[in-house]
Design a protein around this motif. Sequence first.
Motif, PDB file in Angstrom:
ATOM      1  N   MET A 170       0.861  -1.203   0.000  1.00 16.64           N
ATOM      2  CA  MET A 170       0.000   0.000   0.000  1.00 16.64           C
ATOM      3  C   MET A 170       0.889   1.242   0.000  1.00 16.64           C
ATOM      4  O   MET A 170       1.855   1.315   0.740  1.00 16.64           O
ATOM      5  CB  MET A 170      -0.909   0.005   1.235  1.00 16.64           C
ATOM      6  CG  MET A 170      -1.818   1.233   1.314  1.00 16.64           C
ATOM      7  SD  MET A 170      -2.807   1.253   2.826  1.00 16.64           S
ATOM      8  CE  MET A 170      -3.793  -0.216   2.584  1.00 16.64           C
ATOM      9  N   SER A 171       0.486   2.244  -0.816  1.00 22.05           N
ATOM     10  CA  SER A 171       1.259   3.485  -0.847  1.00 22.05           C
ATOM     11  C   SER A 171       1.100   4.239   0.457  1.00 22.05           C
ATOM     12  O   SER A 171       0.026   4.279   1.045  1.00 22.05           O
ATOM     13  CB  SER A 171       0.783   4.368  -2.012  1.00 22.05           C
ATOM     14  OG  SER A 171       0.976   3.708  -3.231  1.00 22.05           O
ATOM     15  N   TRP A 227      -6.686   9.344  -7.859  1.00 22.80           N
ATOM     16  CA  TRP A 227      -5.342   9.457  -7.299  1.00 22.80           C
ATOM     17  C   TRP A 227      -5.261   9.067  -5.827  1.00 22.80           C
ATOM     18  O   TRP A 227      -4.331   8.390  -5.392  1.00 22.80           O
ATOM     19  CB  TRP A 227      -4.872  10.910  -7.510  1.00 22.80           C
ATOM     20  CG  TRP A 227      -3.613  11.304  -6.834  1.00 22.80           C
ATOM     21  CD1 TRP A 227      -2.479  10.552  -6.658  1.00 22.80           C
ATOM     22  CD2 TRP A 227      -3.343  12.574  -6.234  1.00 22.80           C
ATOM     23  NE1 TRP A 227      -1.516  11.286  -5.996  1.00 22.80           N
ATOM     24  CE2 TRP A 227      -2.020  12.526  -5.726  1.00 22.80           C
ATOM     25  CE3 TRP A 227      -4.068  13.755  -6.090  1.00 22.80           C
ATOM     26  CZ2 TRP A 227      -1.428  13.611  -5.077  1.00 22.80           C
ATOM     27  CZ3 TRP A 227      -3.487  14.835  -5.465  1.00 22.80           C
ATOM     28  CH2 TRP A 227      -2.178  14.766  -4.958  1.00 22.80           C
ATOM     29  N   ARG A 231      -6.857   8.035  -1.747  1.00 27.84           N
ATOM     30  CA  ARG A 231      -7.815   7.389  -0.858  1.00 27.84           C
ATOM     31  C   ARG A 231      -7.733   8.084   0.485  1.00 27.84           C
ATOM     32  O   ARG A 231      -6.677   8.125   1.110  1.00 27.84           O
ATOM     33  CB  ARG A 231      -7.502   5.895  -0.692  1.00 27.84           C
ATOM     34  CG  ARG A 231      -8.460   5.172   0.269  1.00 27.84           C
ATOM     35  CD  ARG A 231      -8.198   3.676   0.273  1.00 27.84           C
ATOM     36  NE  ARG A 231      -6.863   3.372   0.766  1.00 27.84           N
ATOM     37  CZ  ARG A 231      -6.537   3.288   2.063  1.00 27.84           C
ATOM     38  NH1 ARG A 231      -7.460   3.520   2.993  1.00 27.84           N
ATOM     39  NH2 ARG A 231      -5.298   2.992   2.420  1.00 27.84           N
ATOM     40  N   THR A 265      -7.980   8.693   4.362  1.00 25.14           N
ATOM     41  CA  THR A 265      -7.754   7.794   5.494  1.00 25.14           C
ATOM     42  C   THR A 265      -8.376   8.296   6.789  1.00 25.14           C
ATOM     43  O   THR A 265      -8.341   7.598   7.803  1.00 25.14           O
ATOM     44  CB  THR A 265      -6.241   7.598   5.719  1.00 25.14           C
ATOM     45  OG1 THR A 265      -5.622   8.868   5.959  1.00 25.14           O
ATOM     46  CG2 THR A 265      -5.595   6.946   4.502  1.00 25.14           C
ATOM     47  N   GLN A 310      -1.965   7.614  -1.653  1.00 26.21           N
ATOM     48  CA  GLN A 310      -2.138   7.461  -3.082  1.00 26.21           C
ATOM     49  C   GLN A 310      -2.723   6.097  -3.446  1.00 26.21           C
ATOM     50  O   GLN A 310      -2.302   5.077  -2.920  1.00 26.21           O
ATOM     51  CB  GLN A 310      -0.795   7.621  -3.789  1.00 26.21           C
ATOM     52  CG  GLN A 310      -0.196   9.013  -3.662  1.00 26.21           C
ATOM     53  CD  GLN A 310       1.031   9.169  -4.529  1.00 26.21           C
ATOM     54  OE1 GLN A 310       0.931   9.311  -5.743  1.00 26.21           O
ATOM     55  NE2 GLN A 310       2.189   9.149  -3.895  1.00 26.21           N
ATOM     56  N   ARG A 311      -3.688   6.116  -4.374  1.00 29.22           N
ATOM     57  CA  ARG A 311      -4.182   4.884  -4.972  1.00 29.22           C
ATOM     58  C   ARG A 311      -3.293   4.495  -6.152  1.00 29.22           C
ATOM     59  O   ARG A 311      -2.990   3.331  -6.366  1.00 29.22           O
ATOM     60  CB  ARG A 311      -5.606   5.072  -5.498  1.00 29.22           C
ATOM     61  CG  ARG A 311      -6.690   5.320  -4.486  1.00 29.22           C
ATOM     62  CD  ARG A 311      -8.009   5.505  -5.232  1.00 29.22           C
ATOM     63  NE  ARG A 311      -9.093   5.885  -4.362  1.00 29.22           N
ATOM     64  CZ  ARG A 311      -9.907   5.043  -3.728  1.00 29.22           C
ATOM     65  NH1 ARG A 311      -9.713   3.735  -3.870  1.00 29.22           N
ATOM     66  NH2 ARG A 311     -10.885   5.478  -2.958  1.00 29.22           N
ATOM     67  N   ARG A 312      -2.966   5.527  -6.948  1.00 30.78           N
ATOM     68  CA  ARG A 312      -2.175   5.303  -8.152  1.00 30.78           C
ATOM     69  C   ARG A 312      -1.414   6.568  -8.488  1.00 30.78           C
ATOM     70  O   ARG A 312      -1.533   7.576  -7.788  1.00 30.78           O
ATOM     71  CB  ARG A 312      -3.073   4.890  -9.321  1.00 30.78           C
ATOM     72  CG  ARG A 312      -4.213   5.858  -9.604  1.00 30.78           C
ATOM     73  CD  ARG A 312      -5.097   5.391 -10.746  1.00 30.78           C
ATOM     74  NE  ARG A 312      -5.702   4.094 -10.507  1.00 30.78           N
ATOM     75  CZ  ARG A 312      -6.828   3.919  -9.821  1.00 30.78           C
ATOM     76  NH1 ARG A 312      -7.436   4.964  -9.273  1.00 30.78           N
ATOM     77  NH2 ARG A 312      -7.334   2.725  -9.656  1.00 30.78           N
TER      78      ARG A 312
END
Length: 288
Positions: A1-2, A188, A190, A192, A204-206
């Motif tokens: 996970m980023s 881009w 998520r 938290t 970041q998701r991507r």
Amino acid sequence: MSQSPSLNTVGNSRMRLANPAQLTPSGLVAPRWGVGLAFLGLLLVVLLPLLGTLALVEVIDFGPPLVFASLLLTWTAMLGVALYASRRQGFGSFVRDYGLRFRWIDLAVGLAVGIAARIVLAIVLAILTLLWPLEEGEVLSGNAELFLTGDTVWLIINGIMGGVLIAPFLEELFNRGVVLRGIQNAMWLRRTGSRKEKVSPAVQRRSITTATVFALLVSSLAFGLLHTGAVADLRSSVYLLLGTFTVGLMCGVLTVLTGRLGPAIITHVVFNGTGVALVLLIPPELLP
């Protein structure tokens, strides 16, 4: 996970396409509004003017006053969505949420890109015409003529004030502010933190580049589709969609590269202004 980037990563050039307000020393943050509100906003911008105009046509004859009423409904929807997103689900500031800032350099950039957009569009449409020749007697129609009817007063109100000054400002605020940034964030990041927080830490998701390219294409397409409802025939719709997509994409690129709406707004003003000038100054028989 980023993981949320450190201060050094936040300042990295890899984040140059992000909204600067979302890059903090402690990591990335994201407003609560995103693609869902952007989509609902697009529906509202389409439906409110449509339903309002259908209701008003019963009491107002088609003409400049009805066009003005339809414009007011469109602008109300755009500004309303932008206000709601910022005040209720964002930073509470058009500057931080959408990058609504201007610098003197924006005048030069907007003038150059606005004129370049006209030239690029002329070349693209010329190529399209070569590939898809006009039939004998076929005439293209656009939406500019709707705003340039009536006496001098209505020409100034709808064409100059509306089409050249007010519309570029609110359309950029909505399309390159709410829609583009909303899609970019959804692709881009998520969030938290708590769902109730207006602005929450995020990871970041991507890639920001992937998210931005997708957001640019989708928001530019949406911008184009919003402008095609005024013409009925297929060819005119394709030409208008291609033209508005092109200028929307150029304005979107300016927005993400500078982190501000200023250059895009000035570009839009120049693009619309030159379009109005062409319609007013060139004899109809010389237009395609």
